[in-house]
Design a protein around this motif. Structure first.
Motif, PDB file in Angstrom:
ATOM      1  N   GLY A  50     -35.498  95.489  68.759  1.00 13.27           N
ATOM      2  CA  GLY A  50     -34.085  95.871  68.862  1.00 13.27           C
ATOM      3  C   GLY A  50     -33.801  96.791  67.684  1.00 13.27           C
ATOM      4  N   GLY A  51     -32.550  96.778  67.232  1.00 11.39           N
ATOM      5  CA  GLY A  51     -32.268  97.469  65.974  1.00 11.39           C
ATOM      6  C   GLY A  51     -31.408  98.705  66.068  1.00 11.39           C
ATOM      7  N   THR A  52     -30.932  99.073  67.260  1.00 10.73           N
ATOM      8  CA  THR A  52     -30.193 100.334  67.336  1.00 10.73           C
ATOM      9  C   THR A  52     -28.775 100.174  67.861  1.00 10.73           C
ATOM     10  N   ARG A  53     -28.300  98.930  67.999  1.00 12.72           N
ATOM     11  CA  ARG A  53     -26.974  98.764  68.598  1.00 12.72           C
ATOM     12  C   ARG A  53     -26.001  98.194  67.568  1.00 12.72           C
ATOM     13  N   PHE A  54     -26.087  96.909  67.325  1.00 11.86           N
ATOM     14  CA  PHE A  54     -25.075  96.250  66.479  1.00 11.86           C
ATOM     15  C   PHE A  54     -25.767  95.430  65.389  1.00 11.86           C
ATOM     16  N   LEU A  55     -26.040  94.155  65.682  1.00 10.78           N
ATOM     17  CA  LEU A  55     -26.675  93.308  64.670  1.00 10.78           C
ATOM     18  C   LEU A  55     -27.978  93.923  64.180  1.00 10.78           C
ATOM     19  N   GLY A  56     -28.764  94.435  65.153  1.00 11.13           N
ATOM     20  CA  GLY A  56     -30.063  94.998  64.803  1.00 11.13           C
ATOM     21  C   GLY A  56     -29.970  96.146  63.814  1.00 11.13           C
ATOM     22  N   ARG A  57     -28.933  96.963  63.958  1.00 17.77           N
ATOM     23  CA  ARG A  57     -28.716  98.063  63.006  1.00 17.77           C
ATOM     24  C   ARG A  57     -28.597  97.532  61.586  1.00 17.77           C
ATOM     25  N   THR A  88     -37.626  99.623  70.841  1.00 16.81           N
ATOM     26  CA  THR A  88     -36.544  99.646  71.829  1.00 16.81           C
ATOM     27  C   THR A  88     -36.965 100.548  72.985  1.00 16.81           C
ATOM     28  N   ARG A  89     -36.133 100.577  74.020  1.00 16.87           N
ATOM     29  CA  ARG A  89     -36.439 101.487  75.135  1.00 16.87           C
ATOM     30  C   ARG A  89     -36.033 102.914  74.810  1.00 16.87           C
ATOM     31  N   GLY A  90     -35.211 103.078  73.766  1.00 17.19           N
ATOM     32  CA  GLY A  90     -34.715 104.409  73.428  1.00 17.19           C
ATOM     33  C   GLY A  90     -33.464 104.776  74.202  1.00 17.19           C
ATOM     34  N   VAL A  91     -32.789 103.761  74.763  1.00 17.25           N
ATOM     35  CA  VAL A  91     -31.571 104.000  75.540  1.00 17.25           C
ATOM     36  C   VAL A  91     -30.342 103.962  74.641  1.00 17.25           C
ATOM     37  N   SER A  92     -30.326 103.055  73.700  1.00 22.88           N
ATOM     38  CA  SER A  92     -29.115 102.806  72.897  1.00 22.88           C
ATOM     39  C   SER A  92     -28.985 103.688  71.662  1.00 22.88           C
ATOM     40  N   GLY A  93     -29.902 104.573  71.455  1.00 24.62           N
ATOM     41  CA  GLY A  93     -29.809 105.428  70.271  1.00 24.62           C
ATOM     42  C   GLY A  93     -31.056 105.301  69.416  1.00 24.62           C
ATOM     43  N   ASP A 143     -36.150  89.540  65.530  1.00 27.10           N
ATOM     44  CA  ASP A 143     -36.022  89.783  66.966  1.00 27.10           C
ATOM     45  C   ASP A 143     -34.558  89.619  67.374  1.00 27.10           C
ATOM     46  N   THR A 144     -33.872  90.762  67.533  1.00 26.05           N
ATOM     47  CA  THR A 144     -32.460  90.700  67.925  1.00 26.05           C
ATOM     48  C   THR A 144     -32.262  90.978  69.410  1.00 26.05           C
ATOM     49  N   SER A 145     -33.319  91.315  70.132  1.00 27.79           N
ATOM     50  CA  SER A 145     -33.124  91.823  71.501  1.00 27.79           C
ATOM     51  C   SER A 145     -33.654  90.895  72.599  1.00 27.79           C
ATOM     52  N   GLU A 200     -29.908  81.834  83.197  1.00 29.39           N
ATOM     53  CA  GLU A 200     -28.642  82.048  82.495  1.00 29.39           C
ATOM     54  C   GLU A 200     -28.898  82.151  80.999  1.00 29.39           C
ATOM     55  N   TYR A 201     -27.893  82.704  80.320  1.00 25.96           N
ATOM     56  CA  TYR A 201     -28.037  83.049  78.901  1.00 25.96           C
ATOM     57  C   TYR A 201     -28.534  81.887  78.036  1.00 25.96           C
ATOM     58  N   GLY A 202     -27.842  80.734  78.108  1.00 25.36           N
ATOM     59  CA  GLY A 202     -28.199  79.607  77.230  1.00 25.36           C
ATOM     60  C   GLY A 202     -29.606  79.079  77.497  1.00 25.36           C
TER      61      GLY A 202
HETATM   62  N1  LIG Z   1     -22.301  89.298  69.671  1.00 25.71           N
HETATM   63  C1  LIG Z   1     -22.219  88.002  69.533  1.00 25.71           C
HETATM   64  O1  LIG Z   1     -21.134  87.458  69.211  1.00 25.71           O
HETATM   65  C2  LIG Z   1     -23.464  87.156  69.702  1.00 25.71           C
HETATM   66  C3  LIG Z   1     -23.349  85.757  69.586  1.00 25.71           C
HETATM   67  C4  LIG Z   1     -24.508  84.987  69.647  1.00 25.71           C
HETATM   68  C5  LIG Z   1     -25.745  85.585  69.821  1.00 25.71           C
HETATM   69  N2  LIG Z   1     -25.826  86.944  69.976  1.00 25.71           N
HETATM   70  C6  LIG Z   1     -27.156  87.540  70.108  1.00 25.71           C
HETATM   71  O2  LIG Z   1     -27.276  88.467  69.057  1.00 25.71           O
HETATM   72  C7  LIG Z   1     -28.237  89.467  69.409  1.00 25.71           C
HETATM   73  C8  LIG Z   1     -27.625  90.726  68.933  1.00 25.71           C
HETATM   74  O3  LIG Z   1     -27.619  91.786  69.853  1.00 25.71           O
HETATM   75  P1  LIG Z   1     -27.291  93.277  69.399  1.00 25.71           P
HETATM   76  O4  LIG Z   1     -26.981  94.032  70.640  1.00 25.71           O
HETATM   77  O5  LIG Z   1     -26.298  93.259  68.334  1.00 25.71           O
HETATM   78  O6  LIG Z   1     -28.733  93.699  68.810  1.00 25.71           O
HETATM   79  P2  LIG Z   1     -29.332  95.146  68.514  1.00 25.71           P
HETATM   80  O7  LIG Z   1     -30.764  94.949  68.169  1.00 25.71           O
HETATM   81  O8  LIG Z   1     -28.481  95.904  67.585  1.00 25.71           O
HETATM   82  O9  LIG Z   1     -29.213  95.845  69.954  1.00 25.71           O
HETATM   83  C9  LIG Z   1     -29.973  95.447  71.058  1.00 25.71           C
HETATM   84  C10 LIG Z   1     -31.289  96.227  71.051  1.00 25.71           C
HETATM   85  O10 LIG Z   1     -32.152  95.813  72.068  1.00 25.71           O
HETATM   86  C11 LIG Z   1     -32.799  96.947  72.617  1.00 25.71           C
HETATM   87  N3  LIG Z   1     -33.233  96.541  73.949  1.00 25.71           N
HETATM   88  C12 LIG Z   1     -32.448  96.101  74.970  1.00 25.71           C
HETATM   89  N4  LIG Z   1     -33.214  95.803  76.048  1.00 25.71           N
HETATM   90  C13 LIG Z   1     -34.497  96.076  75.700  1.00 25.71           C
HETATM   91  C14 LIG Z   1     -35.742  95.993  76.389  1.00 25.71           C
HETATM   92  N5  LIG Z   1     -35.830  95.547  77.654  1.00 25.71           N
HETATM   93  N6  LIG Z   1     -36.871  96.347  75.720  1.00 25.71           N
HETATM   94  C15 LIG Z   1     -36.827  96.809  74.455  1.00 25.71           C
HETATM   95  N7  LIG Z   1     -35.660  96.902  73.743  1.00 25.71           N
HETATM   96  C16 LIG Z   1     -34.522  96.553  74.363  1.00 25.71           C
HETATM   97  C17 LIG Z   1     -31.717  98.016  72.567  1.00 25.71           C
HETATM   98  O11 LIG Z   1     -32.236  99.320  72.560  1.00 25.71           O
HETATM   99  P3  LIG Z   1     -32.436 100.124  73.965  1.00 25.71           P
HETATM  100  O12 LIG Z   1     -31.176  99.911  74.759  1.00 25.71           O
HETATM  101  O13 LIG Z   1     -32.623 101.532  73.519  1.00 25.71           O
HETATM  102  O14 LIG Z   1     -33.626  99.528  74.604  1.00 25.71           O
HETATM  103  C18 LIG Z   1     -31.074  97.715  71.221  1.00 25.71           C
HETATM  104  O15 LIG Z   1     -31.739  98.359  70.158  1.00 25.71           O
HETATM  105  C19 LIG Z   1     -28.539  89.288  70.863  1.00 25.71           C
HETATM  106  O16 LIG Z   1     -29.795  88.641  70.973  1.00 25.71           O
HETATM  107  C20 LIG Z   1     -27.435  88.348  71.352  1.00 25.71           C
HETATM  108  O17 LIG Z   1     -27.861  87.530  72.412  1.00 25.71           O
HETATM  109  C21 LIG Z   1     -24.728  87.736  69.908  1.00 25.71           C
END
Ligand SMILES: NC(=O)c1ccc[n+]([C@@H]2O[C@H](COP(=O)([O-])OP(=O)(O)OC[C@H]3O[C@@H](n4cnc5c(N)ncnc54)[C@H](OP(=O)(O)O)[C@@H]3O)[C@@H](O)[C@H]2O)c1
Length: 325
Positions: A7-14, A31-36, A69-71, A123-125
């Protein structure tokens, strides 16, 4: 050390990437290179983690020592990571409080006392709980799972705090739940991101309820900070739960982060003793809100994921609720 962020290119991962660079690691993202793209200086590896061949191919001999591992959102993603990264020194996985079978509504005590999902539901959980088991089976005591609560901060695409900030900035009469004294807890993505890097470095293991201390803020206190930070003239119109529900207001979705009192009382009651003992920081809520607003003022508004709507009170529902007062 060589640190891989899945992960690493969206929110927490950044924020994980930023912290890892600040701490002097050699960082790669996958990452897939979709999110930046990740920032300069980061090795950007590409592939779909649901594909078993993609990660070994992208690594191409680069051997990570630490992983954050954030993704992880599928069982396949966990299996593929477990197969490709079995030898790393530390692996910190971002799970969720939803991994617990009884949350929501909770309350949640110590990590080892609360059962995680064991069903194979798609499901998610249950997926998070299974992902943890799949990775732990291979990594053992080199594996940490951070069961995150509500994450806030700059780059948040989920638009929960973001919606409140925009709505309150617009000013005027604002529908708010009457139970403004409800304690809530949240974790700033920068606090969690930095701590995950440190957790991987230290080789921490086991499960951690990764959120702020119970009662670190109240719902009303959070909204008040939004009003201060945005500088608007918003006036609260407090409406009791029963009236909100009767009007069709969907908890969490239409009024982000609002839950009816009976559910809120237990859902926000999460034991974070272990997180505190392991040093997960919790910056002042004012800082999280102010920095999110500073980012949001110049950022594009997020778009809803396919098949979902962004949170927020639909204008016609707001009009009905305010019109009745
Ligand atoms: N937000 C909340 O309040 C909350 C609460 C509890 C837990 N969480 C968990 O916290 C984590 C944080 O997520 P985030 O979006 O902030 O993390 P992030 O690492 O900033 O963004 C998600 C990353 O995953 C990559 N990705 C998505 N699908 C992929 C795939 N099939 N293969 C490879 N890379 C992939 C995306 O890049 P590409 O799109 O370019 O592939 C992106 O870089 C998640 O696991 C979430 O379940 C969040």
């Amino acid at each position: 050390m060589r640190l891989l962020v899945l992960g690493g290119t969206r929110f927490l991962g950044r924020h994980v990437v930023t912290a890892a660079l600040e701490r002097g690691h050699e960082v790669a993202t996958f990452t897939r290179g979709v999110s930046g793209a990740p920032p300069q200086g980061v090795r950007a590896l590409h592939g779909d983690r649901d594909d078993p061949d993609a990660l070994p191919k992208a690594l191409d001999g680069w051997e990570p020592e630490l992983v954050v591992d954030t993704s992880g959102q599928t069982r396949a993603a966990a299996r593929n990571a477990a197969a490709a990264l079995a030898d790393v020194r530390g692996y910190a996985f971002v799970s969720s409080l939803n991994a617990y079978a009884n949350w929501p509504p909770g309350p949640l005590g110590r990590e080892d006392d609360e059962p995680a999902w064991t069903t194979d539901d798609d499901e998610y959980g249950p997926i998070k709980a299974d992902s943890e088991r799949i990775l732990r089976a291979v990594l053992g005591d080199r594996f940490l799972t951070a069961r995150a609560g509500l994450i806030v901060g700059p780059y948040d695409p989920l638009y929960r705090l973001g919606w409140w900030l925009d709505r309150i900035a617009r000013g005027g009469r604002v529908v708010v739940p009457a139970a403004l004294d409800q304690p809530i807890a949240l974790v700033d993505a920068r606090d969690l991101g930095g701590w995950l890097v440190e957790a991987a470095e230290r080789g921490l293991s086991g499960a951690v309820n990764a959120t702020g201390p119970a009662g670190m803020a109240t719902f009303g206190g959070l909204l008040e900070i939004c009003r201060e930070v945005t500088g608007g003239d918003a006036e609260w119109v407090p409406i009791p739960d029963e009236e909100l529900l009767a009007a069709g207001v969907e908890p969490w979705q239409h009024l982000p982060m609002w839950l009816p009192a009976d559910e809120a009382a237990t859902a926000w009651d999460v034991d974070t003793t272990r997180a505190r003992a392991l040093g997960l920081p919790s910056r002042p809520v004012t800082d999280s809100v102010a920095d999110t607003w500073a980012w949001q003022r110049v950022a594009d508004r997020p778009t809803a994921p396919p098949g979902r709507e962004l949170p927020g009170l639909p204008p016609e529902l707001e009009e009905t609720l305010l019109g009745a007062r």
